[in-house]
Each structure stands twice: as C-alpha cells, then as structure tokens.
Motif scaffolding. Structure first.
Motif, mmCIF file in Angstrom:
data_model
loop_
_atom_site.group_PDB
_atom_site.id
_atom_site.type_symbol
_atom_site.label_atom_id
_atom_site.label_comp_id
_atom_site.label_asym_id
_atom_site.label_seq_id
_atom_site.Cartn_x
_atom_site.Cartn_y
_atom_site.Cartn_z
ATOM 1 N N THR A 199 0.823 -1.204 0.000
ATOM 2 C CA THR A 199 0.000 0.000 0.000
ATOM 3 C C THR A 199 0.860 1.259 0.000
ATOM 4 O OG1 THR A 199 -1.912 -1.036 1.064
ATOM 5 C CG2 THR A 199 -1.694 1.334 1.323
ATOM 6 N N HIS A 231 -5.930 -2.903 -7.082
ATOM 7 C CA HIS A 231 -5.978 -2.930 -5.614
ATOM 8 C C HIS A 231 -6.643 -1.673 -5.042
ATOM 9 C CE1 HIS A 231 -4.546 -3.339 -1.446
ATOM 10 N NE2 HIS A 231 -4.356 -4.613 -1.745
ATOM 11 N N SER A 232 -7.298 -1.843 -3.902
ATOM 12 C CA SER A 232 -7.986 -0.718 -3.248
ATOM 13 C C SER A 232 -7.026 0.344 -2.741
ATOM 14 C CB SER A 232 -8.845 -1.236 -2.090
ATOM 15 O OG SER A 232 -8.062 -2.010 -1.199
ATOM 16 N N SER A 275 -1.900 -4.530 -13.413
ATOM 17 C CA SER A 275 -1.479 -5.442 -12.342
ATOM 18 C C SER A 275 -0.899 -6.716 -12.940
ATOM 19 C CB SER A 275 -2.667 -5.808 -11.437
ATOM 20 O OG SER A 275 -3.275 -4.649 -10.890
ATOM 21 N N PHE A 279 -4.957 -8.893 -7.743
ATOM 22 C CA PHE A 279 -5.242 -9.637 -6.508
ATOM 23 C C PHE A 279 -6.481 -10.524 -6.609
ATOM 24 C CE2 PHE A 279 -7.810 -9.746 -2.604
ATOM 25 C CZ PHE A 279 -6.963 -10.447 -1.758
ATOM 26 N N ASP A 304 1.499 -2.905 -10.775
ATOM 27 C CA ASP A 304 1.452 -3.499 -9.442
ATOM 28 C C ASP A 304 1.953 -4.937 -9.517
ATOM 29 O OD1 ASP A 304 0.909 -4.462 -6.953
ATOM 30 O OD2 ASP A 304 -1.255 -4.106 -7.018
#
Length: 536
Positions: A199, A231-232, A275, A279, A304
């Motif tokens: 993060t 991702h958040s 990404s 995820f 990511d």
C-alpha cells in the motif's frame, strides 16, 4: 454607436425599474448558486451514473426523516455486530493503562499465553503467511535472527547505521534486476526505495506520478484511471492526494480493458494502472498495450507487482508462459514489489521502483525552513525499522536465485493442481484463466459464500470476492503439504451446500450476499466504516 449604447441603457433601465432593488441584488446570487448546483449534479451523474446518483439522492432524502434515520442506523449496527462476531466482548479486560509495576522478563510468558488465542494458520490461510513451516524453524528462524540483530537501527541516520543503508540499497538493486533493470530498453537508471508494504509503495508511486506530471505538464486537477480489479490502495491514494479516480470495468477475460481506459483519458490524466497479476483473480493485465497507451498519451503507467514480483521472473525461467510485465515494457514508469510475500521477507517490507531519477525525485520531501534543521525524507515514514530491512536482505541472500526457482516451481505446481481439482467439481468454475498462484472460483448453481462458511468451519481462511461473487485462494509454500486436504474439503463443502442450501448458524454468507446486492453503495461504505471503527 454611442446612440445605440444610450438606447440600450435606457431600455435596460426601463425594464429593470419594475423590480425591487433587493430582487435585482439577490437574483444573480441565486442564479450562480443554481448553476453551481446543476454543475455539481451533472458531475455526479457523469462520475457515478444515473442509477447510482438517483439512489444516493433518494437515500439522502429519506434519511432526513428522524424515524427512518434511526431505523437505518439500528439495522446497520446489527450488521456491524454480526461482522464483529463477538469482538466487543473479547475486548473486555484488555489493558487501558500502564501496569503500576513492570512485569520484567515475565512479559514474554504473557505474550506466549496470548499467542495461543491466534487461529491455526499453518497451511489454512489464503496468502497471509508465505514462508513454509513454523515460526521457530528454518527460514523463519533465520529472518527472525536477522531482524533481532538490527532491531535498534534506523536508516534515517545514514551516518550511524551504514550497514542497514547498504542492505536497503542492495535489496532495491537486486529487486530492480528482477524487474528488467539490466535490459537495455530500461534505460539503465532504475531506482527506488524500501517501504512498509504494498500500500505504501502504491501510495508513493501515485503521489510521485502526480507531482511529476504537475511539473512536466502543469496538471493541477489530476485524474487516474484503473481497472476495477486494481488494488484498493489506489482508492486510498485518490482520497489522500486529492486525485479523481476512474475505475473502469475489466473485459470478459477479467483483464484491464485498454480501449475502455483510453476512452477515459483526458488532459488531466496523470496515471493509468496495470497489475501483474491482479489480486482478485490472479490474472495479468496487458502491460504491453497499456505501455503503448501511456507512451502515446505522455502519461505515467504504474504496474502493481506486489504479488508477482518474486514469482513471475522465475516462472518465466521455468518455462511458464509469462507476458511482458516489467521495465522492459516501454511506457512503464513505476513498479511496486512486495518482498514480504513471495520474497519470503519479514512483514512490512516492499519496494517501489522508478524508471529514472527524474521521476523518483518527486517522491522525496525536503524541508528547508524548519527550526530543527534541514530535513529530507525519501518515503512516507521518517524513522523506519532497520531490522525489517536487514530481514529482507537476509531472506534474499539466503535463498538466492536457485532458492526462488525451487519455491516458484512448487507453488506453481500446487496452483495447477488446485485448478484441476476445482474443474473436477461440476457445481463451481474457475474465474478467467489464472496466470500465477491465485485461483478464484464461483458458482451459478449454489451460494459460493455458503461454501466459504463451510470451509471456514473446517479451519480454512479464504478471500471472499465480488463482481462476480466468488472466492479465491492465494497459494503459498504453506499449502504444499496440504493441497489434497484443501481439494477434499472444498468438494465436501460444495456437496454440503448443494444438499442443504441456506446459511449456517454464525455464517457470514447472508451479509456478503446482501452487501453485493445492495444498490446504495454509500450505505455499504458506511457499514464498512462503522465495522472498522468498532474493530480498532
């Protein structure tokens, strides 16, 4: 011309004379307010869509009625209590102040006793713990000793803890080499820093991209575009750094839709995202196409690789079909890689990398007017735990390329075995075509969240997903010896739900299902915030 202006003036005065002066004063103000309201409403419509905006407006209106608001708040609290599953009662008896007399070395015995309350995680958790075995042996023992040896150090003090400074530089360089820094197309300037986790790496990459594009293109109202599978942490970055976020649906293969992303690019766009893998479903986005798009539009592209950074380079060497994902792709400006996942480093270690120093400089914060002296810091934290940096260096040095190749071979084989096992269960199906060590699965005939509740009762901790409703397991070395148990328990759980559909006592399937169907996403957001507030 003068006579025309005079006639216009007389005509205007004659027309306006029939109105009260106060009306002439208030009307323009009301018009400005109305225009701003319309502009705000149109903006919300554009950003959220007619359906979501209408539902949000309707819910805001009915909440103005006190009785309705009280009822909704009470129902939300019931859901929060259900999610908490007795968390409040567990907090009773927790210490709220210092003991009068210290307990000395006896604190270790207290901690050992408290540790017995943790869930059994060995081989039962999706992701979570990536190192094989127990925490008292093997690789665990090695990194624990390394962390302990440097627990007192802080790389903020460059002149004092030179060993840790070197460890960080070497961890960054070794990781950069995995991400294509030795390739000619990379430009030979790949650089970066260690962070506290994926993060923070993403937050720094977004902040750096924002400031870099402001300096390069003068963008002061920044926007970024991400696939809905991203991702958040990007949502968090958008909130922290005042960036407008566009979340774009993925394509039928659950990969980033490059054409859809392109349609959202405008003069304020600073960043697009891919990404490797994402995820939710373990699927790699089309990084080459995103790189071409970023280059043609002269904007930043972040990739990511928090999950894939210490798997994909080795999977490629093992012969698995891995598409381009790193700095060998033109247009990639930054990459995030977690060392504390498949790098098998201690928790709290990640890397953020940039294509060159001109970009990375916008990550740093330099303060010249502080009475405490001149100050400069590379990451979000000032002081940082040197013990974790040492642990990461020890992990990478102890394993080497051969160690990572062996680990990757094992977890990739286990992942494929789980895929085959799921395909043998007719009631469920795999989401997309997984590229790595995450396998997501859903169902059209049974409630997949009820399956999750049964699996939880057997001790498994899987990740619940949405859009579509599904579960996933992130395969680690912990799963190598228990893969047959997982497939057996999953088959049994599916059969149980098929024969006896409906939620089990204490299960969370009804909550997950209701949250996914709830049209007012603002209310779902409030539920999450209330849950977190009660859990912290």
């Amino acid at each position: 011309m003068a006579s025309f202006v005079l006639r216009l003036r007389v005509s205007a005065n004659s027309f306006l004379s029939q109105y009260e002066p106060i009306a002439l004063l208030v009307a323009p103000l009301l018009a400005v307010l109305a225009a701003r309201a319309v502009r705000s409403f149109v903006g919300i419509l554009h950003e959220r869509g007619l359906k979501a905006a209408s539902i949000g407006f309707f819910m805001s209106c009915i909440k103005l009625v006190p009785a309705v608001k009280s009822y909704i708040d009470a129902e939300k609290q019931k859901v929060v209590d259900k999610l908490q599953s007795g968390g409040r009662s567990k907090r009773k008896g927790w210490r709220t102040e210092l003991p009068r007399s210290g307990v000395g070395n006896g604190v270790i015995d207290i901690m050992k006793e408290e540790k017995k309350n943790d869930a059994v995680w060995q081989g039962k958790c999706s992701g979570t713990v990536y190192i094989r075995g127990s925490e008292c042996e093997g690789h665990f023992s090695l990194i624990n000793e390394a962390c302990s040896m440097f627990a007192h150090t802080n790389p903020l003090h460059l002149d004092v803890f030179q060993s840790v400074v070197r460890f960080e530089a070497e961890v960054v360089s070794m990781t950069a080499a995995l991400m294509g820094s030795k390739e000619k197309v990379s430009g030979g300037q790949i650089c970066g820093n260690m962070t506290s986790g994926g993060t923070e790496s993403i937050l720094l990459a977004v902040k750096t991209s924002r400031d870099y594009m402001r300096a390069k293109k003068g963008i002061t109202s920044p926007e970024m575009i991400i696939p809905e599978s991203a991702h958040s942490a990007y949502d968090k970055a958008a909130q922290y750094f005042n960036i407008k976020l566009w979340r774009v649906p993925v394509n039928k293969e659950f990969r980033a839709d490059v054409k859809a992303i392109k349609r959202h690019i405008n003069r304020n766009t600073i960043l697009i995202v891919g990404s490797s893998p994402g995820f939710p479903h373990g699927i790699i986005d089309p990084i080459e196409e995103l790189g071409e798009l970023a280059s043609s539009c002269n904007i930043c592209l972040h990739v990511d690789l928090c999950l894939g950074g210490f798997v994909l380079p080795f999977a490629r060497k093992l012969g698995y079909p891995v598409p381009p994902f790193d700095f060998s792709v033109e247009g990639v400006t930054s990459i995030s890689v977690d060392v504390h996942k498949y790098g098998l480093a201690p928790k709290g270690t990640s890397i953020v990398l940039y294509r060159n120093h001109d970009i990375r400089k916008h990550q740093f914060v330099a303060v010249t007017e502080w009475s405490g002296g001149l100050y400069v810091s590379p990451t979000m934290a000032g002081s940082r735990p040197g013990g974790l940096i040492a642990g990461a260096w020890a992990a990478m040095m102890s394993l080497g390329e051969e160690g990572y190749l062996e680990n990757t071979k094992e977890i990739m084989e286990v992942s494929k075995k789980i895929e085959r096992g799921i395909k043998d269960i007719p009631e469920i199906f795999i989401i997309g075509r997984p590229d790595m060590t995450i396998v997501a699965f859903g169902s059209d005939v049974i409630d997949i969240f009820e399956v999750n509740d049964i699996m939880s009762s057997k001790g498994w901790h899987l990740n619940a997903l949405q859009r579509p409703n599904s579960l996933h397991i992130c395969v680690t070395l912990q799963h190598v010896p228990v893969v047959e148990d997982f497939i057996k328990d999953l088959k049994e759980s599916v059969n149980t739900v098929k024969q006896n559909p409906g939620p089990i006592s204490g299960g969370k399937a009804p909550i997950y299902g209701a949250a996914g169907k709830m049209p007012d996403r603002g209310m779902v957001q409030e539920l999450l915030v209330n849950f977190m507030d009660s859990a912290c």
